[in-house]
Design a protein around this motif. Structure first.
Motif, PDB file in Angstrom:
ATOM      1  N   THR A  41     -13.160  22.226 -10.699  1.00  0.00           N
ATOM      2  CA  THR A  41     -13.520  21.037  -9.915  1.00  0.00           C
ATOM      3  C   THR A  41     -12.635  20.917  -8.677  1.00  0.00           C
ATOM      4  O   THR A  41     -11.492  21.365  -8.647  1.00  0.00           O
ATOM      5  N   GLU A  42     -13.212  20.251  -7.714  1.00  0.00           N
ATOM      6  CA  GLU A  42     -12.514  19.997  -6.456  1.00  0.00           C
ATOM      7  C   GLU A  42     -11.734  18.685  -6.624  1.00  0.00           C
ATOM      8  O   GLU A  42     -12.319  17.659  -6.939  1.00  0.00           O
ATOM      9  N   LEU A  43     -10.420  18.758  -6.432  1.00  0.00           N
ATOM     10  CA  LEU A  43      -9.590  17.574  -6.660  1.00  0.00           C
ATOM     11  C   LEU A  43      -8.919  17.101  -5.381  1.00  0.00           C
ATOM     12  O   LEU A  43      -8.606  17.904  -4.496  1.00  0.00           O
ATOM     13  N   SER A  44      -8.696  15.788  -5.338  1.00  0.00           N
ATOM     14  CA  SER A  44      -7.848  15.232  -4.292  1.00  0.00           C
ATOM     15  C   SER A  44      -6.605  14.700  -5.006  1.00  0.00           C
ATOM     16  O   SER A  44      -6.724  13.953  -5.983  1.00  0.00           O
ATOM     17  N   TYR A  68       0.849  -1.188   0.000  1.00  0.00           N
ATOM     18  CA  TYR A  68       0.000   0.000   0.000  1.00  0.00           C
ATOM     19  C   TYR A  68       0.882   1.234   0.000  1.00  0.00           C
ATOM     20  O   TYR A  68       1.933   1.259   0.642  1.00  0.00           O
ATOM     21  N   GLU A  69       0.457   2.236  -0.748  1.00  0.00           N
ATOM     22  CA  GLU A  69       1.133   3.526  -0.672  1.00  0.00           C
ATOM     23  C   GLU A  69       0.399   4.325   0.395  1.00  0.00           C
ATOM     24  O   GLU A  69      -0.825   4.420   0.366  1.00  0.00           O
ATOM     25  N   ASP A  70       1.140   4.866   1.328  1.00  0.00           N
ATOM     26  CA  ASP A  70       0.468   5.562   2.425  1.00  0.00           C
ATOM     27  C   ASP A  70       0.285   7.057   2.112  1.00  0.00           C
ATOM     28  O   ASP A  70       1.191   7.861   2.287  1.00  0.00           O
ATOM     29  N   TYR A  71      -0.909   7.397   1.645  1.00  0.00           N
ATOM     30  CA  TYR A  71      -1.232   8.797   1.366  1.00  0.00           C
ATOM     31  C   TYR A  71      -2.234   9.334   2.375  1.00  0.00           C
ATOM     32  O   TYR A  71      -3.021  10.210   2.066  1.00  0.00           O
ATOM     33  N   SER A  72      -2.228   8.766   3.569  1.00  0.00           N
ATOM     34  CA  SER A  72      -3.276   9.164   4.509  1.00  0.00           C
ATOM     35  C   SER A  72      -3.028  10.541   5.134  1.00  0.00           C
ATOM     36  O   SER A  72      -3.940  11.134   5.697  1.00  0.00           O
ATOM     37  N   LEU A  73      -1.818  11.059   4.999  1.00  0.00           N
ATOM     38  CA  LEU A  73      -1.535  12.381   5.553  1.00  0.00           C
ATOM     39  C   LEU A  73      -2.060  13.462   4.602  1.00  0.00           C
ATOM     40  O   LEU A  73      -1.573  13.605   3.483  1.00  0.00           O
ATOM     41  N   LEU A  77     -16.289   7.372  -1.022  1.00  0.00           N
ATOM     42  CA  LEU A  77     -14.960   7.148  -0.474  1.00  0.00           C
ATOM     43  C   LEU A  77     -13.870   7.324  -1.548  1.00  0.00           C
ATOM     44  O   LEU A  77     -14.004   6.809  -2.641  1.00  0.00           O
ATOM     45  N   PRO A  78     -12.797   8.050  -1.226  1.00  0.00           N
ATOM     46  CA  PRO A  78     -11.717   8.117  -2.217  1.00  0.00           C
ATOM     47  C   PRO A  78     -11.023   6.762  -2.305  1.00  0.00           C
ATOM     48  O   PRO A  78     -10.950   6.029  -1.319  1.00  0.00           O
ATOM     49  N   ILE A  79     -10.560   6.393  -3.512  1.00  0.00           N
ATOM     50  CA  ILE A  79      -9.861   5.118  -3.619  1.00  0.00           C
ATOM     51  C   ILE A  79      -8.430   5.245  -4.133  1.00  0.00           C
ATOM     52  O   ILE A  79      -7.608   4.368  -3.930  1.00  0.00           O
ATOM     53  N   HIS A  80      -8.132   6.359  -4.794  1.00  0.00           N
ATOM     54  CA  HIS A  80      -6.781   6.510  -5.343  1.00  0.00           C
ATOM     55  C   HIS A  80      -5.934   7.483  -4.526  1.00  0.00           C
ATOM     56  O   HIS A  80      -4.737   7.606  -4.746  1.00  0.00           O
ATOM     57  N   THR A  81      -6.561   8.223  -3.640  1.00  0.00           N
ATOM     58  CA  THR A  81      -5.859   9.292  -2.915  1.00  0.00           C
ATOM     59  C   THR A  81      -6.328   9.345  -1.469  1.00  0.00           C
ATOM     60  O   THR A  81      -7.358   8.759  -1.119  1.00  0.00           O
ATOM     61  N   GLY A  82      -5.527  10.041  -0.650  1.00  0.00           N
ATOM     62  CA  GLY A  82      -5.978  10.385   0.693  1.00  0.00           C
ATOM     63  C   GLY A  82      -6.144   9.226   1.650  1.00  0.00           C
ATOM     64  O   GLY A  82      -6.911   9.295   2.609  1.00  0.00           O
ATOM     65  N   ARG A  83      -5.446   8.105   1.418  1.00  0.00           N
ATOM     66  CA  ARG A  83      -5.629   6.924   2.248  1.00  0.00           C
ATOM     67  C   ARG A  83      -4.454   5.971   2.021  1.00  0.00           C
ATOM     68  O   ARG A  83      -3.494   6.314   1.332  1.00  0.00           O
ATOM     69  N   LEU A  84      -4.556   4.769   2.580  1.00  0.00           N
ATOM     70  CA  LEU A  84      -3.642   3.708   2.166  1.00  0.00           C
ATOM     71  C   LEU A  84      -4.128   3.249   0.804  1.00  0.00           C
ATOM     72  O   LEU A  84      -5.230   2.740   0.680  1.00  0.00           O
ATOM     73  N   VAL A  85      -3.329   3.457  -0.211  1.00  0.00           N
ATOM     74  CA  VAL A  85      -3.760   3.154  -1.571  1.00  0.00           C
ATOM     75  C   VAL A  85      -3.129   1.831  -2.017  1.00  0.00           C
ATOM     76  O   VAL A  85      -1.916   1.679  -1.974  1.00  0.00           O
ATOM     77  N   PRO A  86      -3.962   0.841  -2.389  1.00  0.00           N
ATOM     78  CA  PRO A  86      -3.416  -0.474  -2.747  1.00  0.00           C
ATOM     79  C   PRO A  86      -2.623  -0.450  -4.056  1.00  0.00           C
ATOM     80  O   PRO A  86      -3.045   0.179  -5.021  1.00  0.00           O
ATOM     81  N   ILE A  87      -1.481  -1.116  -4.050  1.00  0.00           N
ATOM     82  CA  ILE A  87      -0.684  -1.294  -5.264  1.00  0.00           C
ATOM     83  C   ILE A  87      -0.739  -2.784  -5.601  1.00  0.00           C
ATOM     84  O   ILE A  87      -0.425  -3.628  -4.767  1.00  0.00           O
TER      85      ILE A  87
END
Ligand code: ADP
Ligand code: MG
Length: 675
Positions: A108-111, A40-45, A137-147
């Motif tokens: 547009t509002e982007l994450s 997982y890529e950690d983008y939760s911050l 729910l975001p799935i590509h950003t702002g969280r633990l993103v699965p690789i």
């Protein structure tokens, strides 16, 4: 939709994607949902734009102020955007994704998730993952993103966009199928939740607990499948009653030029007992290279012959099939047994045989199998499960099956025996015939290469012969063009500059059978001093005068495989040697190779392999469809044992767990190829 729905039924997955997905073995929704992230890529911050540091993975949320394509000097396109929140604004850069200017509209509002770097003099977000902010729910950003493990044309982003909706919406039946008592005992998350946790975890702990469940589940299902296979096999009857005069067998054994070792005797007795029983034998005969499995097989063959039935022996390579043919024909002809050979190159219609020996050509070519009572497979792990099933189908009739004997020199770690082979009975030949000398093994540092060559030259002048095995270039079950090229280059180098006065032969799998035989026969006859070869010689070759085994890039092989290669020498009375060169001198690799020096047994080496490199390495190569564990590890002995116990408990009351039964049935059908 349910788990068995083909992926092509999914929104926006057409024939092209279905084909691409097949490359990573995804055919139905189950395969897709069981395509687990490897990290997982950690983008939760998430930070306000004004605060973002350089080089740290993070997420920003803001409004898109502008986006444009620019051309670089070498004609490539880059996309530059500006994104702002209350605290400030930042430039965002992508490369070669001109379509972005179409899909991302200003306002547009982007994450955005990625790292900030200096781009020119500007602090910029470089090639971030992007996603339009919505209520879901975001799935590509702002969280633990699965690789995910990817393949050509199938990115992690694409996989996420297909997998996440399956889990978040309720379009697919994701009913629990594990018995409730197990879930509560192990405190596993239920199926649907576990899928969410592994694909879209809120934190690492969630992912970990889901991972535990899926590993358990995978092993449990594997055990259940094997146990069921065993149960089905036990309901079958033998195709022919076995009646024979055991005195004749004793006489045959006594006529041999040597006495059988006690391990051989025991194995032969176990096999003969099976053959006279009412149920078809399903036995694995395991013994190190050179332990004398062939003669034990010959005893079984003789018994089947005396019972007036036919026998088939299948070997994984032509070289090996040929060798078995030569050895067994000689051994069995005096007993009146007629032996035939059927391989890819030797496909003359065969008739009038009692014993037919061949490669997998046996399965595909016409051969009369009606009187077949015994099937022997050498090195079964080289064949797919389906090939074995096909052979049984060819020989078996309603509720009747032939006896099955599988032989292998591959040492089997306990966990593998417990999972993959638990439906087989095991006969072990755990001693070598007397008088064999230990093979002296050395890991040779590269600076001693010249000295090693000098030493080989001296031994050869005293009448010995040597193998030089060239490296595996890639992890591949088969030889590739690259490895053939490598062996040719090395052959020329050795011939021209290292051993110009000696006679060298070349052997690789792309040669025609006739050429191979020619080289091997010359080597056998002592006309070739050094045989330079790819690892094709791994199985079977029996040349008594060859005493030196040199292996290049030995660190690329699994230990069990090295052990098998080493077993090509030391077949006669002479002292034999094994020299190992490493491609990389890192201490870990050298340490692993050093365990070869201590002359351990094959099974010990296999255990070391399993611990240090995982189950794929037991056989040196990843087997097609053989060790296809997605998440569980056979190195986890405790878990293997625990799941086996549970499987045994469950099997007899499987009817109490209809969802589990259904799942098991679906899996089993999926495993047998339609054709
Ligand atoms: P593997 O188990 O690797 O297939 P083989 O069956 O090819 O081994 O046997 C290796 C060699 O040992 C053969 O040359 C065989 O004739 C010989 N051999 C087998 N059993 C004995 C024995 N009990 N005593 C002496 N030599 C034996
Ligand atoms: Mg053998």
């Amino acid at each position: 939709m349910d788990l068995n729905t083909p992926v092509s039924k999914l929104f926006m997955v057409g024939a092209i994607y279905a084909k691409r997905l097949e490359k990573i073995e995804i055919k139905n929704l189950k395969d897709l949902l069981y395509h687990f992230p490897h990290r997982y890529e950690d983008y939760s911050l998430t930070l306000p734009i004004a605060w973002i540091p350089i080089g740290k993975p993070l997420t920003i949320k803001g409004r898109l102020l502008s986006i444009r394509n620019y051309f670089t000097r070498n004609g490539k396109k880059i996309q530059k955007a500006v994104v702002a929140d209350k605290t400030g604004q930042i430039e965002v850069v992508w490369f070669n994704q001109p379509f972005l200017t179409r899909i991302l509209k200003t306002g547009t509002e982007l994450s955005l998730s990625g790292k900030a770097e200096w781009f020119g003099r500007q602090k910029s977000l470089i090639t971030p993952e992007y996603e339009i902010v919505t209520a879901s729910l975001p799935i590509h950003t702002g969280r633990l993103v699965p690789i995910y493990p990817e393949t050509y044309g199938v990115s992690s982003k694409w996989l996420r966009s297909k997998i996440a909706p399956l889990i978040l919406k309720s379009a697919v039946e994701l009913d629990e199928f594990l018995p409730r008592f197990l879930l509560s005992k192990k405190q596993f998350p239920p199926f649907k939740k576990a899928l969410r946790q592994i694909h879209l975890p809120q934190n690492q702990a969630e992912a970990e607990s889901a991972r535990k469940r899926f590993a358990f589940e995978e092993l449990l299902l594997t055990h259940l499948e094997a146990l069921r296979r065993k149960k089905t096999w036990q309901t079958k009857k033998t195709s022919f009653p076995f009646k024979f005069d055991s005195k004749k067998i004793t006489a045959f054994i006594q006529s041999l030029p040597f006495e059988l070792t006690s391990a051989q005797k025991k194995a032969a007795q176990e096999i003969l007992a099976d053959l006279t029983g009412a149920k078809p034998m399903n036995r694995l005969l395991q013994g190190d290279v050179g332990s004398g499995k062939t003669i034990v097989a010959a005893v079984a063959i003789y018994a089947a012959f005396l019972a007036q039935t036919h026998i088939a022996l299948m070997a994984p390579t032509e070289i090996l099939a040929n060798q078995h043919y030569q050895t067994l024909k000689k051994l069995l002809k005096p007993l009146g047994i007629k032996t035939a050979l059927l391989t890819g190159t030797n496909k003359k219609n065969q008739s009038g045989w009692d014993l037919i020996i061949g490669t997998h050509a046996l399965i595909y070519r016409k051969a009369e199998f009606r009187k077949l009572s015994l099937i022997i497979i050498d090195e079964q792990h080289r064949f797919g499960v389906e090939q074995r099933a096909k052979l049984i189908a060819k020989a078996g009739r309603k509720n009747k099956a032939p006896h099955f004997l599988t032989m292998t020199a591959t040492p089997i770690p306990r966990t593998v025996a417990l999972t993959l082979y638990q439906d087989l009975d095991l006969s072990l030949i755990d001693e070598l015939p007397p008088g064999r000398k230990k093979i002296k093994t050395w890991v040779v540092p590269d600076k001693k290469r010249t000295a090693a060559y000098d030493w080989i030259r001296q031994r050869i002048q005293k009448g010995d012969q040597a193998f030089i095995i060239c490296p595996l270039i890639e992890e591949s079950a088969f030889e590739t063009l690259t490895s053939v090229k490598a062996v040719k280059t090395e052959f020329l180098r050795l011939k021209k500059t290292v051993f110009p006065r000696l006679s060298l032969g070349l052997l690789h799998g792309r040669m025609k059978t006739k050429e191979k035989d020619l080289v091997l026969n010359k080597f056998k006859a002592g006309k070739i001093d050094i045989l330079v070869s790819t690892p094709v010689v791994e199985v079977g070759i029996d040349i008594e005068n060859a005493t030196i085994m040199t292996i290049e890039a030995a660190d690329r092989f699994g230990l069990a495989q090295l052990h098998q290669l080493r077993g090509r020498v030391g077949r006669g009375k002479k002292q034999s040697y094994c020299l190992l060169f490493a491609a990389q001198a890192n201490p870990e690799a050298i340490g692993r190779l050093k365990s070869m020096e201590k002359n351990l047994t094959g099974s010990k080496l296999a255990e070391i392999d399993l611990k240090s490199r995982g189950p794929g390495e037991i056989y040196g190569i990843k087997q097609h469809g053989f060790l296809k564990f997605k998440i569980a590890s056979l190195a986890d002995f405790e878990l293997v044992k625990e799941t086996q116990k549970e499987a045994q408990k469950i099997l007899d009351r499987l009817n109490q767990y209809p969802p589990l039964k259904k799942r098991l049935e679906a899996d089993t059908i999926g495993n047998i190829e339609p054709n």
